[in-house]
Enzyme design. Structure first.
Site, PDB file in Angstrom:
ATOM      1  N   ALA A 158       0.859  -1.192   0.000  1.00  0.00           N
ATOM      2  CA  ALA A 158       0.000   0.000   0.000  1.00  0.00           C
ATOM      3  C   ALA A 158       0.891   1.237   0.000  1.00  0.00           C
ATOM      4  O   ALA A 158       1.796   1.355   0.836  1.00  0.00           O
ATOM      5  CB  ALA A 158      -0.911   0.013   1.219  1.00  0.00           C
ATOM      6  N   LYS A 159       0.645   2.133  -0.932  1.00  0.00           N
ATOM      7  CA  LYS A 159       1.404   3.394  -0.961  1.00  0.00           C
ATOM      8  C   LYS A 159       0.684   4.353  -0.018  1.00  0.00           C
ATOM      9  O   LYS A 159      -0.101   5.212  -0.431  1.00  0.00           O
ATOM     10  CB  LYS A 159       1.483   3.939  -2.389  1.00  0.00           C
ATOM     11  CG  LYS A 159       2.515   5.062  -2.563  1.00  0.00           C
ATOM     12  CD  LYS A 159       2.655   5.419  -4.036  1.00  0.00           C
ATOM     13  CE  LYS A 159       3.572   6.613  -4.250  1.00  0.00           C
ATOM     14  NZ  LYS A 159       4.972   6.327  -3.905  1.00  0.00           N
ATOM     15  N   ALA A 160       0.938   4.150   1.264  1.00  0.00           N
ATOM     16  CA  ALA A 160       0.221   4.870   2.314  1.00  0.00           C
ATOM     17  C   ALA A 160       1.097   5.961   2.915  1.00  0.00           C
ATOM     18  O   ALA A 160       2.314   5.779   3.073  1.00  0.00           O
ATOM     19  CB  ALA A 160      -0.219   3.894   3.405  1.00  0.00           C
ATOM     20  N   TYR A 164       5.585   6.452   4.984  1.00  0.00           N
ATOM     21  CA  TYR A 164       6.671   7.364   4.632  1.00  0.00           C
ATOM     22  C   TYR A 164       7.254   8.089   5.835  1.00  0.00           C
ATOM     23  O   TYR A 164       8.202   8.871   5.696  1.00  0.00           O
ATOM     24  CB  TYR A 164       6.195   8.332   3.542  1.00  0.00           C
ATOM     25  CG  TYR A 164       6.159   7.631   2.196  1.00  0.00           C
ATOM     26  CD1 TYR A 164       7.184   7.801   1.271  1.00  0.00           C
ATOM     27  CD2 TYR A 164       5.137   6.755   1.875  1.00  0.00           C
ATOM     28  CE1 TYR A 164       7.180   7.128   0.063  1.00  0.00           C
ATOM     29  CE2 TYR A 164       5.125   6.069   0.674  1.00  0.00           C
ATOM     30  CZ  TYR A 164       6.140   6.255  -0.232  1.00  0.00           C
ATOM     31  OH  TYR A 164       6.146   5.570  -1.431  1.00  0.00           O
TER      32      TYR A 164
END
Length: 306
Positions: A158-160, A164
């Site tokens: 998941a690019k959540a 980051y």
């Protein structure tokens, strides 16, 4: 680099002025990082502005939202059209697009389910992420003291936004120590990725890259580069890679929407190859830029014209 403002942002279904695209300070996302997002490039080609692999990016956005049980209140087709609309509205020939989906204002509890799911798409002028000269000269990187999140903690596919926080620690440490970027190991001690890039190593003409199980993001530029390498007749293999292979590689390069294809000239102050872009990196870099520049036939249908 300072952010360059555009005129409009697509915000929950309509274009609003850049400075008016705001959220409440008590929105769930502000306190708990409950967002998913994408980074997409639009390139200036001889046939006009074209968004690179728009459908793949939109699918990953919806995949990320699905993992976090966020129901995006627009269809993929509507998001695709909105990406094109915001490029046209800002009269951009080339652009970096940032679609973001987040949990909005309702409850301050950890449970996000009562909070509305909101969507915005920005398009702005943003140059080379790791620097213009880096495409040929390469960048100096280090192995970070931080490790990637373990598979059973946060989903790396998941690019959540919350993921980051880890990347921020990696990037800040690297810059403070005089490097451009950091390479992160996974919880098993094997190579994972950069703070915001996938990584490839070249040894004896063979290219290797960590598998999805190495807590990496399933990069769209990564997949693109793997396809281009195979098209060039260069073998590419997904496998677990020990840290010391970084020092023994003939070439290393990063890939990503922001980084595109960027060579690495040193790791932990150990020179890689000739200390600049190597021949395999140059080949795939040339193929990539010829493709997005409209000079190489787009046999894969990856360019979507605005």
């Amino acid at each position: 680099m300072p952010m360059k403002k555009s005129d409009y942002i697509w915000f929950n279904g309509e274009l609003v002025e850049w400075d008016k695209a705001t959220i409440h300070v008590l929105s769930h996302v502000v306190h708990y990082g409950s967002s998913v997002f994408e980074g997409i490039r639009c390139y200036d080609t001889p046939s006009g502005p074209a968004i690179f692999r728009l459908a793949a990016h939109t699918r990953r956005l919806f995949d990320s939202a699905k993992i976090y049980r966020m129901n995006i209140p627009f269809t993929p087709a509507e998001i695709n059209e909105a990406c094109k609309e915001v490029v046209r509205a800002n009269k951009l020939r080339s652009a970096y697009l940032r679609p973001v989906v987040w949990r909005g204002y309702d409850s301050l509890g950890v449970d996000p389910t009562s909070c509305p799911v909101e969507v915005a798409i920005a398009a702005l002028d943003w140059g080379r992420y790791l620097g213009e000269e880096a495409l040929e000269q390469g960048v100096d990187v280090c192995v970070s003291s931080w490790t990637r999140i373990a598979p059973n903690t946060l989903p790396s596919m998941a690019k959540a936004g919350g993921n980051y926080m880890n990347s921020q620690l990696v990037k800040m440490e690297a810059k403070q120590d005089g490097y451009t970027e950091g390479i992160v190991l996974g919880s098993d001690g094997y190579i994972s990725e950069g703070s915001g890039e996938n990584i490839f190593l070249v040894r004896n003409g063979r290219v290797v890259t960590p598998p999805l199980g190495a807590s990496i993001l399933q990069g769209i530029t990564r997949e693109t580069v793997m396809t281009l390498l195979q098209d060039l007749g260069i073998e590419v293999v997904e496998q677990r890679i020990p840290r010391e292979m970084l020092y023994l590689a003939d070439e290393i390069f990063f890939t990503g929407t922001a980084a595109e294809v960027t060579p690495i000239r040193s790791v932990d102050r150990i020179q890689i190859g000739a200390g600049r872009r190597g021949p395999v990196t140059e080949q795939v870099q040339k193929a990539f830029f010829n493709l997005i520049g409209g000079e190489l036939e787009d046999r894969w249908g990856w360019l979507e014209y605005v």
